[in-house]
Design an enzyme around this catalytic site. Structure first.
Site, PDB file in Angstrom:
ATOM      1  N   ASP A 111       0.779  -1.322  -0.072  1.00  0.00           N
ATOM      2  CA  ASP A 111       0.052   0.042  -0.096  1.00  0.00           C
ATOM      3  C   ASP A 111       0.809   1.269  -0.067  1.00  0.00           C
ATOM      4  O   ASP A 111       1.937   1.392   0.788  1.00  0.00           O
ATOM      5  CB  ASP A 111      -0.648   0.041   1.297  1.00  0.00           C
ATOM      6  CG  ASP A 111      -1.717   1.333   1.328  1.00  0.00           C
ATOM      7  OD1 ASP A 111      -2.635   1.530   0.674  1.00  0.00           O
ATOM      8  OD2 ASP A 111      -1.458   2.195   2.321  1.00  0.00           O
ATOM      9  N   LYS A 134      -3.575   5.941  -3.317  1.00  0.00           N
ATOM     10  CA  LYS A 134      -4.739   6.732  -2.670  1.00  0.00           C
ATOM     11  C   LYS A 134      -4.820   8.211  -3.676  1.00  0.00           C
ATOM     12  O   LYS A 134      -4.010   8.502  -4.545  1.00  0.00           O
ATOM     13  CB  LYS A 134      -4.482   7.097  -1.374  1.00  0.00           C
ATOM     14  CG  LYS A 134      -4.172   5.918  -0.432  1.00  0.00           C
ATOM     15  CD  LYS A 134      -3.974   6.218   0.907  1.00  0.00           C
ATOM     16  CE  LYS A 134      -3.735   5.030   1.555  1.00  0.00           C
ATOM     17  NZ  LYS A 134      -2.313   4.561   1.490  1.00  0.00           N
ATOM     18  N   TYR A 168       2.785  10.172   0.850  1.00  0.00           N
ATOM     19  CA  TYR A 168       4.089   9.469   1.636  1.00  0.00           C
ATOM     20  C   TYR A 168       5.187   9.671   1.154  1.00  0.00           C
ATOM     21  O   TYR A 168       5.703   9.393   0.005  1.00  0.00           O
ATOM     22  CB  TYR A 168       4.113   7.822   1.613  1.00  0.00           C
ATOM     23  CG  TYR A 168       2.817   7.484   2.283  1.00  0.00           C
ATOM     24  CD1 TYR A 168       1.886   8.178   3.132  1.00  0.00           C
ATOM     25  CD2 TYR A 168       2.335   6.082   2.047  1.00  0.00           C
ATOM     26  CE1 TYR A 168       0.818   7.676   3.669  1.00  0.00           C
ATOM     27  CE2 TYR A 168       1.160   5.803   2.520  1.00  0.00           C
ATOM     28  CZ  TYR A 168       0.407   6.436   3.342  1.00  0.00           C
ATOM     29  OH  TYR A 168      -0.746   5.927   3.834  1.00  0.00           O
TER      30      TYR A 168
END
Length: 342
Positions: free
Chosen positions: A56, A87, A61
């Site tokens: 994921d 995402k 990030y």
């Protein structure tokens, strides 16, 4: 011993097979400290060699760094061998040094700022940008990211973003991508189960990545959200199973809970759980990892890691066997909800 897997197929499209241990890549975005490319790759290699097949990530990030670090790692892997999620909800934009986002949180990362955009166009652009950073041909799961109080500062701000997501048709974009077969599942990656429940009640979601809200320390998601997921066949991925660290380190000075120093009541509760662990010969970190998987809606748990040694600890936790008497004792001592599946 091979990692256990769980198959999810809510839509009848063949579904996805998750290893119960997944890999959360936020730490690879130089979260709280910088690590080298070699360290990042060694950590990913240790996960793959240990059998981890769910990864994921998110544009947030490391302001794109985690996705770009996954790129060379995944490039040589057969695409059918792993599950990949990313995402939407933020666009990562180049900026001047004084505008760089996440100072003090993300270290040694590109000069980028985050721009929230939950619109149709924003979702589509984010999806394309992730493809460019990841260098893959398929993203399996797309989560709408951080529609929560934790990220936006208040319930009012969270509600506004939720309305933007539905009203500006970001949700429609995700449905379109799923309907076209460009992704296999849509969901939400959120820090609060109440927001996940709101999304589940308003839309047709497949999976939720819920960070730190169904753990040894917190089970309030049983009040309504998790039963709703069971009824609708919605899968749950637990992120942050150690509540930012304290369920891995134990109740020691400086332990972290929810990204901050743990308060006394949390330290006391974890200390009491550690007493039960000692009585049954169970490692705290093993129990913390295994607990969410006892709930039937769960498909995976995804702790992160910045070092190969942390990956080894997670692999050990994923293969631990916890005696039923341990869970029963936690309930007897009032340290776990009676209705928590064990």
């Amino acid at each position: 011993m091979a990692l256990k897997t769980r198959h999810w197929d809510r839509l009848g499209n063949g579904g996805l097979t998750f290893t119960e241990l997944g890999f959360g890549t936020a730490p690879l975005g130089n979260l709280y400290k910088a690590i080298s490319e070699e360290e990042a790759r060694a950590t990913l290699d240790a996960a793959w060699d240990g059998g981890v097949r769910y990864y994921d990530t998110a544009p947030l990030y490391g302001l794109g760094l985690a996705e770009t670090r996954l790129n060379p790692f995944l490039r040589g892997k057969p695409r059918s061998d792993y599950v990949l999620s990313s995402k939407v909800g933020r666009l990562i934009q180049h900026c001047a040094p004084e505008h760089r986002a996440g100072v003090g949180k993300w270290f040694d990362v590109p000069l980028r700022r985050e721009h929230y955009d939950y619109s149709y166009d924003g979702v589509m652009r984010s999806f394309e940008h992730s493809f460019a950073r990841l260098g893959v041909d398929q993203i399996d799961i797309l989560y709408v990211h951080d529609l929560c109080i934790f990220s936006h500062g208040s319930k009012e701000a969270s509600d506004t973003r939720i309305e933007e997501f539905f009203g500006a048709r970001g949700y429609d974009a995700m449905i379109s991508l799923r309907d076209q077969g460009l992704i296999k599942a849509i969901g939400g990656g959120v820090n609060e189960w109440e927001v996940c429940q709101t999304l589940a009640e308003r839309g047709d979601f497949d999976l939720f990545l819920l960070a730190g809200r169904y753990t040894l320390l917190e089970q309030d998601a049983l009040d309504g959200f998790l039963p709703l997921c069971e009824a609708r066949g919605i899968g749950i991925v637990t992120g942050g199973p150690y509540n930012s660290g304290i369920l891995a380190t134990g109740a020691k000075p400086g332990a972290y809970y929810n990204y901050e120093a743990a308060p006394k009541d949390i330290l006391d509760r974890v200390s009491a759980i550690e007493d039960v662990c000692r009585d049954h010969g169970v490692r705290l970190v093993d129990a913390a990892f295994q607990f969410p998987l006892l709930h039937p809606a769960h498909v995976a748990v995804i702790p992160g890691g910045q070092r190969a040694s942390e990956t080894a600890d997670n692999l050990q936790a994923a293969q631990a066997e916890i005696p039923g008497a341990f869970w029963a004792d936690l309930k007897t001592r009032g340290l776990m909800r009676e209705d928590a599946p064990t």
